[in-house]
Design a protein around this motif. Sequence first.
Motif, PDB file in Angstrom:
ATOM      1  N   SER A  58       0.834  -1.205   0.000  1.00 25.14           N
ATOM      2  CA  SER A  58       0.000   0.000   0.000  1.00 25.14           C
ATOM      3  C   SER A  58       0.872   1.261   0.000  1.00 25.14           C
ATOM      4  O   SER A  58       0.600   2.214  -0.737  1.00 25.14           O
ATOM      5  N   TYR A  59       1.924   1.273   0.816  1.00 23.25           N
ATOM      6  CA  TYR A  59       2.806   2.434   0.880  1.00 23.25           C
ATOM      7  C   TYR A  59       3.611   2.610  -0.405  1.00 23.25           C
ATOM      8  O   TYR A  59       3.848   3.734  -0.838  1.00 23.25           O
ATOM      9  N   VAL A  60       4.036   1.505  -1.015  1.00 24.52           N
ATOM     10  CA  VAL A  60       4.767   1.603  -2.278  1.00 24.52           C
ATOM     11  C   VAL A  60       3.843   2.137  -3.371  1.00 24.52           C
ATOM     12  O   VAL A  60       4.184   3.084  -4.082  1.00 24.52           O
ATOM     13  N   ASN A  68       8.057   9.400   2.526  1.00 27.75           N
ATOM     14  CA  ASN A  68       8.729   9.310   3.823  1.00 27.75           C
ATOM     15  C   ASN A  68      10.226   9.093   3.674  1.00 27.75           C
ATOM     16  O   ASN A  68      11.011   9.669   4.432  1.00 27.75           O
ATOM     17  N   LEU A  69      10.628   8.277   2.710  1.00 27.72           N
ATOM     18  CA  LEU A  69      12.059   8.070   2.485  1.00 27.72           C
ATOM     19  C   LEU A  69      12.736   9.355   2.023  1.00 27.72           C
ATOM     20  O   LEU A  69      13.834   9.690   2.472  1.00 27.72           O
ATOM     21  N   ARG A  70      12.071  10.074   1.123  1.00 28.78           N
ATOM     22  CA  ARG A  70      12.633  11.334   0.625  1.00 28.78           C
ATOM     23  C   ARG A  70      12.759  12.334   1.770  1.00 28.78           C
ATOM     24  O   ARG A  70      13.761  13.033   1.890  1.00 28.78           O
ATOM     25  N   SER A  71      11.749  12.409   2.634  1.00 31.45           N
ATOM     26  CA  SER A  71      11.766  13.346   3.766  1.00 31.45           C
ATOM     27  C   SER A  71      12.880  13.022   4.752  1.00 31.45           C
ATOM     28  O   SER A  71      13.546  13.921   5.265  1.00 31.45           O
ATOM     29  N   GLU A  72      13.081  11.738   5.016  1.00 34.38           N
ATOM     30  CA  GLU A  72      14.043  11.326   6.026  1.00 34.38           C
ATOM     31  C   GLU A  72      15.453  11.112   5.480  1.00 34.38           C
ATOM     32  O   GLU A  72      16.435  11.440   6.126  1.00 34.38           O
ATOM     33  N   TYR A  73      15.571  10.546   4.269  1.00 36.44           N
ATOM     34  CA  TYR A  73      16.871  10.131   3.745  1.00 36.44           C
ATOM     35  C   TYR A  73      17.260  10.792   2.424  1.00 36.44           C
ATOM     36  O   TYR A  73      18.321  10.498   1.886  1.00 36.44           O
ATOM     37  N   ASP A  74      16.375  11.614   1.868  1.00 36.29           N
ATOM     38  CA  ASP A  74      16.592  12.221   0.563  1.00 36.29           C
ATOM     39  C   ASP A  74      16.879  11.152  -0.489  1.00 36.29           C
ATOM     40  O   ASP A  74      17.793  11.268  -1.302  1.00 36.29           O
ATOM     41  N   ALA A  75      16.086  10.076  -0.437  1.00 32.54           N
ATOM     42  CA  ALA A  75      16.206   8.972  -1.393  1.00 32.54           C
ATOM     43  C   ALA A  75      14.828   8.359  -1.594  1.00 32.54           C
ATOM     44  O   ALA A  75      13.924   8.584  -0.791  1.00 32.54           O
TER      45      ALA A  75
END
Length: 112
Positions: A58-60, A68-75
């Motif tokens: 669902s998240y993918v 969330n990955l972009r916000s936390e890890y810039d990826a």
Amino acid sequence: MTLDDLVDDVQDANRDLKDAGFALDRESRTELAMLVAALDPEDSDELVRRAIHALFDSYVQSGKLDFNLRSEYDATYDEYLAGMSYDEMAGAGGAGGQGLPQDEEEGRRYQY
């Protein structure tokens, strides 16, 4: 089977889940008990695994994982799977677009 049978099965599953190897709040335990009664899996752990897969998918699919990955890890998840950023994929700087060694790459790849 009847409604009374369903109530009994949900209550039995709910009692069994209190001794599960993982912590659940009351609402989650009741919802899982209903799923156990309805789907009759080998054990409740199977439903937990299915739930994790469903939440992940669902998240993918919704883009929430990438957000969330972009916000936390810039990826993004695609960048994680590839082992390089989009800029590196396009040939700009960084690791020179060579990606991860083969053994690390296999550990990252998620098969749907």
